[in-house]
Write a protein that holds these residues in place. Structure first.
Motif, short mmCIF file in Angstrom:
data_model
loop_
_atom_site.label_atom_id
_atom_site.label_comp_id
_atom_site.label_asym_id
_atom_site.label_seq_id
_atom_site.Cartn_x
_atom_site.Cartn_y
_atom_site.Cartn_z
N THR A 85 0.83 -1.21 0.00
CA THR A 85 0.00 0.00 0.00
C THR A 85 0.87 1.25 0.00
O THR A 85 1.77 1.39 0.82
N ASN A 86 0.59 2.17 -0.93
CA ASN A 86 1.32 3.44 -0.96
C ASN A 86 0.38 4.58 -0.58
O ASN A 86 -0.82 4.38 -0.35
N ARG A 133 -4.88 7.33 0.22
CA ARG A 133 -5.70 8.53 0.02
C ARG A 133 -6.96 8.19 -0.78
O ARG A 133 -8.07 8.63 -0.44
N GLU A 134 -6.79 7.42 -1.84
CA GLU A 134 -7.93 7.07 -2.70
C GLU A 134 -9.00 6.31 -1.91
O GLU A 134 -10.20 6.53 -2.10
N TYR A 135 -8.55 5.44 -1.00
CA TYR A 135 -9.51 4.65 -0.22
C TYR A 135 -10.33 5.54 0.71
O TYR A 135 -11.56 5.42 0.81
N PHE A 136 -9.67 6.46 1.40
CA PHE A 136 -10.37 7.26 2.42
C PHE A 136 -11.02 8.52 1.88
O PHE A 136 -11.83 9.15 2.57
N CYS A 177 -2.18 13.04 4.01
CA CYS A 177 -2.16 11.58 4.00
C CYS A 177 -0.70 11.15 3.93
O CYS A 177 0.03 11.55 3.03
N VAL A 178 -0.28 10.34 4.88
CA VAL A 178 1.13 9.95 4.93
C VAL A 178 1.27 8.52 5.43
O VAL A 178 0.51 8.07 6.29
N ILE A 179 2.21 7.78 4.85
CA ILE A 179 2.58 6.45 5.32
C ILE A 179 4.00 6.55 5.87
O ILE A 179 4.89 7.12 5.23
N MET A 180 4.23 6.02 7.05
CA MET A 180 5.54 6.11 7.68
C MET A 180 6.46 5.03 7.12
O MET A 180 6.07 3.87 6.99
N HIS A 181 7.70 5.44 6.79
CA HIS A 181 8.68 4.52 6.21
C HIS A 181 9.92 4.42 7.09
O HIS A 181 10.28 5.38 7.78
N ASP A 182 10.56 3.27 7.04
CA ASP A 182 11.84 3.09 7.72
C ASP A 182 12.89 3.88 6.94
O ASP A 182 13.04 3.69 5.73
#
Length: 210
Positions: free
Chosen positions: A15-16, A21-24, A33-38
């Motif tokens: 999931t990116n 964002r598209e889902y919600f 809208c942000v996804i946390m990355h290592d």
């Protein structure tokens, strides 16, 4: 009043941000809208945040679950500190990091927390007698907002080790009347307590003689 920001956990590695964002977006307009990355592997850490323009849209999300994205059930909930911790939360740029692996360096800490915002300073507390860090340290951000973002999740993973992250509060950080230096160590053998003075604060850490 309901917060307009949501924590989204259990995300698939596939999931990116665009998919999230598209889902919600079907629940309302999204401001962030942000996804946390290592920071080292660049892989998704399996969670992120969605902020709506209208807090009422959060209620829509909560009432329409369960949610599924990329063939994986995801956990959507309001993003705010636990009730028992709310009264302790203050606006601060300083974050306490505990449970750090022995092989983790200051550079590792800096690189990891840079994903939350610009950093003024990062430090590991060292024992002068062993020249090894004591498994905890501090990160000072340039802004309080960055510190808030880092503390939205209590436990993080650095170098395959779960670490505790929270704002520097009086229980962990006690302001001393005299200035100290980073890594300065005072030992009270009678009580089994070591006091570390770091800049303008002091931490009492239990220890065991070996």
């Amino acid at each position: 009043m309901v917060n307009s920001k949501m924590f989204i956990g259990g995300l698939s590695w596939m999931t990116n941000t665009e998919k999230l964002r598209e889902y919600f977006e079907k629940y309302g307009e999204i401001t962030e809208c942000v996804i946390m990355h290592d920071p080292i592997t660049k892989r998704s850490r399996g969670f992120g945040f969605v902020t709506f323009t209208d807090a009422d849209n959060v209620e829509k999300v909560l009432q329409s679950g369960p949610h599924k994205l990329d063939d994986k059930n995801i956990d959507a909930k309001v993003a705010y500190p636990k009730k028992q911790r709310q009264k302790l939360v203050t606006r601060t740029k300083k974050v306490f990091v505990g449970g750090i692996a022995t092989n983790t360096t200051t550079e590792d800490i800096t690189k990891y927390f840079e994903t939350f915002g610009q950093i003024e300073d990062a430090m590991l507390m060292f024992d002068k007698s062993t020249q090894r860090h004591r498994g905890f340290g501090f990160v000072i951000f340039e802004s309080e907002d960055s510190a808030d973002k880092a503390c939205e999740v209590h436990f993080h993973e650095i170098n395959n080790k779960k670490v505790e992250v929270k704002k520097a509060q009086p229980k962990e950080v006690m302001h001393s009347q005299t200035s100290g230096t980073k890594g300065h160590l005072k030992t009270n053998h009678n009580r089994g307590i070591r006091k570390l003075s770091c800049s303008s604060y002091t931490i009492s850490v239990p220890y065991v003689e070996i």
